[in-house]
Enzyme design. Structure first.
Site, PDB file in Angstrom:
ATOM      1  N   CYS A  86       0.837  -1.194   0.000  1.00  0.00           N
ATOM      2  CA  CYS A  86       0.000   0.000   0.000  1.00  0.00           C
ATOM      3  C   CYS A  86       0.880   1.257   0.000  1.00  0.00           C
ATOM      4  CB  CYS A  86      -0.988  -0.040   1.157  1.00  0.00           C
ATOM      5  SG  CYS A  86      -2.474   0.905   0.791  1.00  0.00           S
ATOM      6  N   HIS A 100      -3.665  -5.073   0.526  1.00  0.00           N
ATOM      7  CA  HIS A 100      -3.133  -5.621   1.783  1.00  0.00           C
ATOM      8  C   HIS A 100      -3.226  -7.150   1.789  1.00  0.00           C
ATOM      9  CE1 HIS A 100      -2.566  -1.828   3.929  1.00  0.00           C
ATOM     10  NE2 HIS A 100      -3.617  -1.407   3.256  1.00  0.00           N
ATOM     11  N   GLU A 116      -1.673  -9.191   3.510  1.00  0.00           N
ATOM     12  CA  GLU A 116      -1.524  -9.764   4.854  1.00  0.00           C
ATOM     13  C   GLU A 116      -2.874 -10.092   5.479  1.00  0.00           C
ATOM     14  OE1 GLU A 116      -1.036  -6.647   3.995  1.00  0.00           O
ATOM     15  OE2 GLU A 116      -1.468  -5.190   5.598  1.00  0.00           O
TER      16      GLU A 116
HETATM   17  N1  GLN Z   1      -1.957   6.658   2.715  1.00  0.00           N
HETATM   18  C1  GLN Z   1      -2.040   5.885   1.521  1.00  0.00           C
HETATM   19  C2  GLN Z   1      -3.379   6.041   0.832  1.00  0.00           C
HETATM   20  O1  GLN Z   1      -4.331   6.458   1.426  1.00  0.00           O
HETATM   21  C3  GLN Z   1      -1.785   4.410   1.790  1.00  0.00           C
HETATM   22  C4  GLN Z   1      -2.828   3.780   2.634  1.00  0.00           C
HETATM   23  C5  GLN Z   1      -2.375   2.493   3.243  1.00  0.00           C
HETATM   24  O2  GLN Z   1      -1.187   2.198   3.249  1.00  0.00           O
HETATM   25  N2  GLN Z   1      -3.309   1.714   3.777  1.00  0.00           N
HETATM   26  O3  GLN Z   1      -3.479   5.714  -0.324  1.00  0.00           O
END
Ligand code: GLN
Length: 544
Positions: A382, A516, A518
């Site tokens: 992310c 994600h 995970e």
């Molecule tokens: N801050 C980044 C976004 O909003 C990544 C978000 C995250 O890592 N869950 O896109």
């Protein structure tokens, strides 16, 4: 119709009720029963989405896009049953629903009250969607005696009456502390906690007693006598060597037998625990070890990266190695004269996890650069993927001012706000002014992988679905210069607009994902990206 197991906690918080619920569900599942676990959170936030990871730990995202309590992660990891929005409710959401209804005039002039309106709403939540299940386990957050959990206690008391004795039971998790000066385990806190519970009209059927020392038979009988339960229903729960040892340990102490007995279920098949024995074997007898450096922001509180920690551990199970995780504060990498190389050289793999905000970002970008230049396996998740793209843009594509609009205005928005995307509910639109709560691109979305890419090989598929939680995206307009610099866009949303995966095929292992992974890893079914990343780290460990 489903049977209900209501799980409450007493004496202190952090007794591991969530793990207990997950383990009991796993044991019932191992006997062939269909289970689902639900969590009631007494706080007033509508969901934990806007809460700081420092306060509340990780926000666990479900396939259907709910931002939920991290206990739902345990539930899913232990049972393999995908959690849903309908498995987590907070008091805030209950009140939000009721107040919206009141404003619409749905109560037809009635006075809206905690009993019956709030309690009815909680009961409806517990009962919803349970037709195809044998057991629903409901965990009540907080500790008995809290003011805010009272409506939940009242609701489960009523439900027990509504459902009938052989359709619902109460399990109370308590603490039996060891007083070193006296050399004794003390049962009084448990007695008080049960008295508090009975004063709310709830008589527990089973007590699960967390203790650091074995509970002597005499103390077990004493607890049984004072708390009005059978001695066999006082289950000692000693600290376990690993969370994955908990199901078999509770089984050995008779927890699932007692639960079935309390329901009057006889002749249930014995649980098949091979899966748990295999996991324990992999954990207790590793054939090697690797060290992974996680460069993040919330490193002071490992609960903030709960699923990540577990997924890395699962990657270790897949390769029969122990994974040592070093939590590295990205901000320290930004200090004058910080020796990043010295900190990262001992790592066999570097992971930059998800996160929000500019703090520590230059340290994260510096770690990506180190991993890229030194051929150390790199996994960006992310925000970590976004940092990998900014690093690639600055250092391999000649875009010196590359940044993300999340960190402020920029002339080179390699990462920018997602303003439009397609969801199951139709076209979603966002602006910089949109509310923060529940408005990210959330939940499961499909992605298409390039046929001959590294990641297609890892997944052994070109169509995948993964869970998301982000407000910004890599700007596909920068694809050409980034790919020229060796960072290949190997996974895209099906309409080709949103970059989902980037990789460096000329590097031993360099993958960034916008989602994600995970969240979907299980101890008995490690996520392929984590299994592959740890495999690469094992190779790296043989080189250094
Ligand atoms: N801050 C980044 C976004 O909003 C990544 C978000 C995250 O890592 N869950 O896109």
């Amino acid at each position: 119709m489903a049977r209900y197991i209501f799980i409450t906690g007493g004496v202190v918080s952090s007794l591991g009720k969530g793990l207990m619920a997950a383990s009991l569900a796993a044991l019932l599942q191992a006997r062939g029963f269909r289970v689902r676990i639900r969590k009631f959170d007494p706080y007033l936030n509508v969901d934990p989405g806007t809460m700081s990871p420092y306060q509340h730990g990780e926000v666990y995202v479900t396939d259907d896009g709910a931002e939920t309590d991290l206990d739902l992660g345990h539930y899913e990891r232990f049972t393999g049953v995908s959690a849903r929005q309908s498995d987590n409710v907070t008091q805030g959401r209950v009140y939000q629903t009721i107040i919206q209804r009141e404003r619409r005039g749905d109560y037809l002039g009635a006075t809206v009250q905690v009993i019956p309106h709030v309690t009815d709403e909680i009961k409806a939540f517990a009962l919803a969607d349970s037709d195809d299940l044998d057991f629903v386990l409901c965990e009540i957050g907080g500790t008995v005696g809290d003011i805010e959990s009272l409506p939940f206690m009242e609701a489960i008391r009523q439900l027990h009456n509504d459902l009938g004795r052989n359709r619902s039971i109460f399990v109370h998790v308590t603490l039996v502390p060891y007083i070193a000066a006296a050399g004794e385990l003390k049962t009084k806190p448990t007695q008080h906690s049960v008295r508090e519970l009975t004063s709310l009209g709830i008589q527990p059927d089973i007590l699960l007693c967390r203790c650091e020392h074995p509970l002597p038979e005499s103390e077990r009988r004493k607890i049984a006598l004072f708390c009005n339960v059978r001695p066999e229903a006082v289950i000692p729960a000693l600290d376990a060597s690993s969370i994955y040892a908990v199901p078999t340990q509770y089984h050995a102490e008779g927890l699932d037998d007692e639960v079935l007995r309390a329901f009057g279920i006889e002749n249930a098949p014995a649980p098949r625990l091979d899966r748990w024995h295999d996991i324990m074997d992999r954990q207790q007898n590793p054939e090697g070890e690797v060290t992974i450096g996680v460069v993040g922001k919330y490193v002071g509180l490992p609960d903030a990266y709960k699923s990540l920690y577990e997924a890395l551990t699962h990657g270790g199970f897949a390769n029969r190695v122990k994974v040592n995780i070093k939590w590295l504060d990205a901000e320290l990498f930004e200090e004058e004269g910080a020796d990043i190389a010295a900190r990262l050289e001992p790592m066999h793999g570097i992971l930059v996890p998800g996160g929000f905000g500019v703090r520590g970002s230059e340290g994260k970008i510096a770690s990506v650069k180190f991993a890229r230049e030194r051929n150390v396996p790199f996994f960006g998740i992310c925000l970590g993927m976004q940092m990998a793209c900014i690093e690639g843009a600055r250092n391999t594509a000649g875009i010196a001012n590359a940044s993300t609009t999340e960190f402020g205005e920029t002339s080179e928005p390699v990462v920018g706000l997602i303003t439009e995307w397609m969801s199951k509910e139709g076209l979603q639109k966002r602006t910089a002014e949109t509310d923060l709560g529940g408005t990210m691109r959330l939940g499961a979305y499909p992605a298409k992988l390039t046929g001959n890419s590294v990641v297609a090989g890892i997944y052994d598929a070109t169509d995948i679905s993964e869970r998301h939680r982000h407000r910004y995206e890599v700007n596909a307009g920068y694809r050409e210069p980034l790919e020229k610099g060796g960072l290949i866009f190997s996974g895209m949303s099906p309409d080709g607009t949103l970059p989902e995966i980037v990789e460096r095929p000329d590097h031993p292992w360099f993958v960034g994902v916008q989602f994600h992974p995970e969240l979907k890893s299980k101890p008995f079914d490690p996520h392929p990206l984590f299994a592959s990343f740890i495999e690469a780290a094992v190779k790296q460990s043989r080189l250094v």
